[in-house]
Write an enzyme that holds these catalytic residues in place. Structure first.
Site, PDB file in Angstrom:
ATOM      1  NE  ARG A  48       6.388  -0.495  10.091  1.00 11.08           N
ATOM      2  CZ  ARG A  48       5.269  -0.417   9.380  1.00 11.08           C
ATOM      3  NH1 ARG A  48       5.247   0.285   8.261  1.00 11.08           N
ATOM      4  NH2 ARG A  48       4.185  -1.063   9.755  1.00 11.08           N
ATOM      5  CE  LYS A  74      -2.044  -1.164   3.880  1.00 11.72           C
ATOM      6  NZ  LYS A  74      -1.355  -2.450   4.158  1.00 11.72           N
ATOM      7  NE  ARG A  78       1.990  -5.188  10.882  1.00 14.39           N
ATOM      8  CZ  ARG A  78       3.083  -4.947  10.147  1.00 14.39           C
ATOM      9  NH1 ARG A  78       4.247  -5.464  10.496  1.00 14.39           N
ATOM     10  NH2 ARG A  78       2.998  -4.186   9.082  1.00 14.39           N
ATOM     11  NE  ARG A  89      -4.549  -1.423  10.053  1.00 13.70           N
ATOM     12  CZ  ARG A  89      -3.448  -0.974   9.454  1.00 13.70           C
ATOM     13  NH1 ARG A  89      -3.444   0.178   8.854  1.00 13.70           N
ATOM     14  NH2 ARG A  89      -2.379  -1.712   9.442  1.00 13.70           N
ATOM     15  NE  ARG A 142       7.878  -2.560   6.151  1.00 15.73           N
ATOM     16  CZ  ARG A 142       6.594  -2.375   6.383  1.00 15.73           C
ATOM     17  NH1 ARG A 142       5.836  -1.789   5.483  1.00 15.73           N
ATOM     18  NH2 ARG A 142       6.060  -2.793   7.500  1.00 15.73           N
TER      19      ARG A 142
HETATM   20  P1  AP5 Z   1       4.911  -1.603   1.844  1.00 17.73           P
HETATM   21  O1  AP5 Z   1       4.608  -0.723   0.674  1.00 17.73           O
HETATM   22  O2  AP5 Z   1       5.666  -0.999   3.001  1.00 17.73           O
HETATM   23  O3  AP5 Z   1       3.588  -2.347   2.341  1.00 17.73           O
HETATM   24  P2  AP5 Z   1       2.335  -1.802   3.151  1.00 17.73           P
HETATM   25  O4  AP5 Z   1       1.136  -2.489   2.609  1.00 17.73           O
HETATM   26  O5  AP5 Z   1       2.309  -0.295   3.172  1.00 17.73           O
HETATM   27  O6  AP5 Z   1       2.718  -2.398   4.581  1.00 17.73           O
HETATM   28  P3  AP5 Z   1       2.581  -1.820   6.049  1.00 17.73           P
HETATM   29  O7  AP5 Z   1       3.298  -2.819   6.922  1.00 17.73           O
HETATM   30  O8  AP5 Z   1       3.071  -0.404   6.151  1.00 17.73           O
HETATM   31  O9  AP5 Z   1       1.092  -1.887   6.277  1.00 17.73           O
HETATM   32  P4  AP5 Z   1       0.359  -2.027   7.579  1.00 17.73           P
HETATM   33  O10 AP5 Z   1      -0.988  -1.760   7.112  1.00 17.73           O
HETATM   34  O11 AP5 Z   1       0.556  -3.259   8.358  1.00 17.73           O
HETATM   35  O12 AP5 Z   1       1.114  -0.948   8.521  1.00 17.73           O
HETATM   36  P5  AP5 Z   1       0.697   0.523   8.975  1.00 17.73           P
HETATM   37  O13 AP5 Z   1       1.912   1.338   9.009  1.00 17.73           O
HETATM   38  O14 AP5 Z   1      -0.495   1.004   8.239  1.00 17.73           O
HETATM   39  O15 AP5 Z   1       5.736  -2.873   1.284  1.00 17.73           O
HETATM   40  C1  AP5 Z   1       6.204  -3.882   2.162  1.00 17.73           C
HETATM   41  C2  AP5 Z   1       7.551  -4.450   1.624  1.00 17.73           C
HETATM   42  O16 AP5 Z   1       7.321  -5.169   0.407  1.00 17.73           O
HETATM   43  C3  AP5 Z   1       8.599  -3.382   1.291  1.00 17.73           C
HETATM   44  O17 AP5 Z   1       9.868  -3.872   1.626  1.00 17.73           O
HETATM   45  C4  AP5 Z   1       8.464  -3.175  -0.238  1.00 17.73           C
HETATM   46  O18 AP5 Z   1       9.676  -2.779  -0.823  1.00 17.73           O
HETATM   47  C5  AP5 Z   1       8.035  -4.577  -0.685  1.00 17.73           C
HETATM   48  N1  AP5 Z   1       7.079  -4.542  -1.802  1.00 17.73           N
HETATM   49  C6  AP5 Z   1       6.067  -3.658  -1.983  1.00 17.73           C
HETATM   50  N2  AP5 Z   1       5.362  -3.968  -3.092  1.00 17.73           N
HETATM   51  C7  AP5 Z   1       5.954  -5.107  -3.616  1.00 17.73           C
HETATM   52  C8  AP5 Z   1       5.677  -5.928  -4.737  1.00 17.73           C
HETATM   53  N3  AP5 Z   1       4.654  -5.629  -5.576  1.00 17.73           N
HETATM   54  N4  AP5 Z   1       6.445  -7.005  -4.951  1.00 17.73           N
HETATM   55  C9  AP5 Z   1       7.484  -7.303  -4.116  1.00 17.73           C
HETATM   56  N5  AP5 Z   1       7.799  -6.554  -3.028  1.00 17.73           N
HETATM   57  C10 AP5 Z   1       7.037  -5.478  -2.777  1.00 17.73           C
HETATM   58  O19 AP5 Z   1       0.176   0.215  10.475  1.00 17.73           O
HETATM   59  C11 AP5 Z   1       1.065  -0.134  11.514  1.00 17.73           C
HETATM   60  C12 AP5 Z   1       0.291  -0.206  12.827  1.00 17.73           C
HETATM   61  O20 AP5 Z   1      -0.290   1.083  13.141  1.00 17.73           O
HETATM   62  C13 AP5 Z   1      -0.913  -1.173  12.848  1.00 17.73           C
HETATM   63  O21 AP5 Z   1      -0.521  -2.507  13.109  1.00 17.73           O
HETATM   64  C14 AP5 Z   1      -1.760  -0.544  13.975  1.00 17.73           C
HETATM   65  O22 AP5 Z   1      -1.256  -0.870  15.252  1.00 17.73           O
HETATM   66  C15 AP5 Z   1      -1.572   0.956  13.755  1.00 17.73           C
HETATM   67  N6  AP5 Z   1      -2.602   1.516  12.842  1.00 17.73           N
HETATM   68  C16 AP5 Z   1      -2.384   2.076  11.620  1.00 17.73           C
HETATM   69  N7  AP5 Z   1      -3.541   2.466  11.069  1.00 17.73           N
HETATM   70  C17 AP5 Z   1      -4.515   2.136  11.939  1.00 17.73           C
HETATM   71  C18 AP5 Z   1      -5.939   2.272  11.914  1.00 17.73           C
HETATM   72  N8  AP5 Z   1      -6.574   2.801  10.851  1.00 17.73           N
HETATM   73  N9  AP5 Z   1      -6.644   1.824  12.990  1.00 17.73           N
HETATM   74  C19 AP5 Z   1      -6.025   1.300  14.060  1.00 17.73           C
HETATM   75  N10 AP5 Z   1      -4.686   1.129  14.143  1.00 17.73           N
HETATM   76  C20 AP5 Z   1      -3.930   1.551  13.092  1.00 17.73           C
END
Ligand code: AP5
Length: 214
Positions: A161, A13, A172, A89, A128
């Site tokens: 991270r 994402k 997660r 979410r 990552r």
């Molecule tokens: P990346 O682009 O970083 O993936 P992502 O989907 O953004 O992953 P996140 O881990 O950031 O998502 P998340 O939703 O768990 O975390 P968030 O920060 O929102 O890509 C991942 C890796 O793969 C990278 O190394 C990249 O290079 C590689 N890659 C990408 N695309 C690729 C492809 N096509 N092919 C191969 N490799 C690829 O949330 C973290 C925490 O915050 C949550 O657990 C929660 O505690 C809290 N939080 C956040 N939002 C909320 C909410 N709305 N409500 C409640 N708690 C929340």
């Protein structure tokens, strides 16, 4: 442009939102990045979010909804539009966002649902690397930086991270299947969902562009 990007952790994402922001101008707003910035600044919100994030659980809805409403209400967001990454979410968050749209007299254009199998998520997140300074995203194998440990974009330090440990990644994923998948169903009923299989970065980007008619 007003888009929601939804999908399991690590599906890409943040990677796709960064490309859409660079190439099409709408603002990338990541709830996870906002929480991490609050944590770094050692605010009360950051301290509260920390324990949930480190366990791979969701921060409570009331706190998250208030934080995102503040961000969405900024004049810059109103002017440029947005790509929401990581929000909503839960169904309660999606309902709150719908209420925000109603109050502001605007509509959501589409929901991009990125899909990949769980084992690929574990592989992506285990490799990552994230820039401590600007948040740019790399992968040890798929997308390594030019100089090990150093961000190509800003020269910042690349870190792993805390929630990218295998046990936390699996938690997660569990939370995603139980709590966030119903959000996709919620938007499906509104006819807004475009499902995209997230394979290589550029082919995924091309499919998103086609789905959005860009
Ligand atoms: P990346 O682009 O970083 O993936 P992502 O989907 O953004 O992953 P996140 O881990 O950031 O998502 P998340 O939703 O768990 O975390 P968030 O920060 O929102 O890509 C991942 C890796 O793969 C990278 O190394 C990249 O290079 C590689 N890659 C990408 N695309 C690729 C492809 N096509 N092919 C191969 N490799 C690829 O949330 C973290 C925490 O915050 C949550 O657990 C929660 O505690 C809290 N939080 C956040 N939002 C909320 C909410 N709305 N409500 C409640 N708690 C929340």
């Amino acid at each position: 442009m007003r888009i929601v990007l939804v999908g399991p952790p690590g599906v890409g994402k943040g990677t796709q939102a960064a490309l859409l922001q660079q190439r099409h101008g709408a603002l990338h707003i990541s709830s996870g990045d906002i929480f991490r910035a609050e944590l770094k600044a050692e605010t009360e919100l950051g301290r509260l979010a920390k324990s949930y994030m480190e366990r791979g659980e969701l921060v409570p809805d009331d706190v998250t909804i208030r934080m995102m409403a503040t961000r969405l209400d900024s004049p810059e967001v109103r002017e440029k539009g947005f790509l929401l990454d990581g929000f909503p979410r839960t169904v309660a968050q999606a309902e709150a966002l719908d209420e925000w749209f109603r109050q502001n007299g605007v509509r959501l254009d589409a929901v991009i649902a990125l899909e990949v199998e769980d084992e690929e998520v574990v592989r992506r997140l285990s490799g990552r690397l994230t820039c401590r300074q600007c948040g740019a995203i790399y992968h040890r194998e798929n997308h390594p930086p030019k100089v090990e440990g150093v961000c190509d974009a800003c020269g910042g330090e690349l870190i792993v991270r805390k929630d990218d440990q295998e046990e936390t990644i699996r938690e997660r994923l569990r939370v995603y299947h139980e709590t966030t998948k119903p959000v996709v169903d919620y938007y499906e009923r509104q006819g807004l969902v475009r499902r995209i299989e997230a394979r290589e970065v550029e082919s995924t980007y091309a499919k998103i562009k086609a789905a959005l008619g860009l």
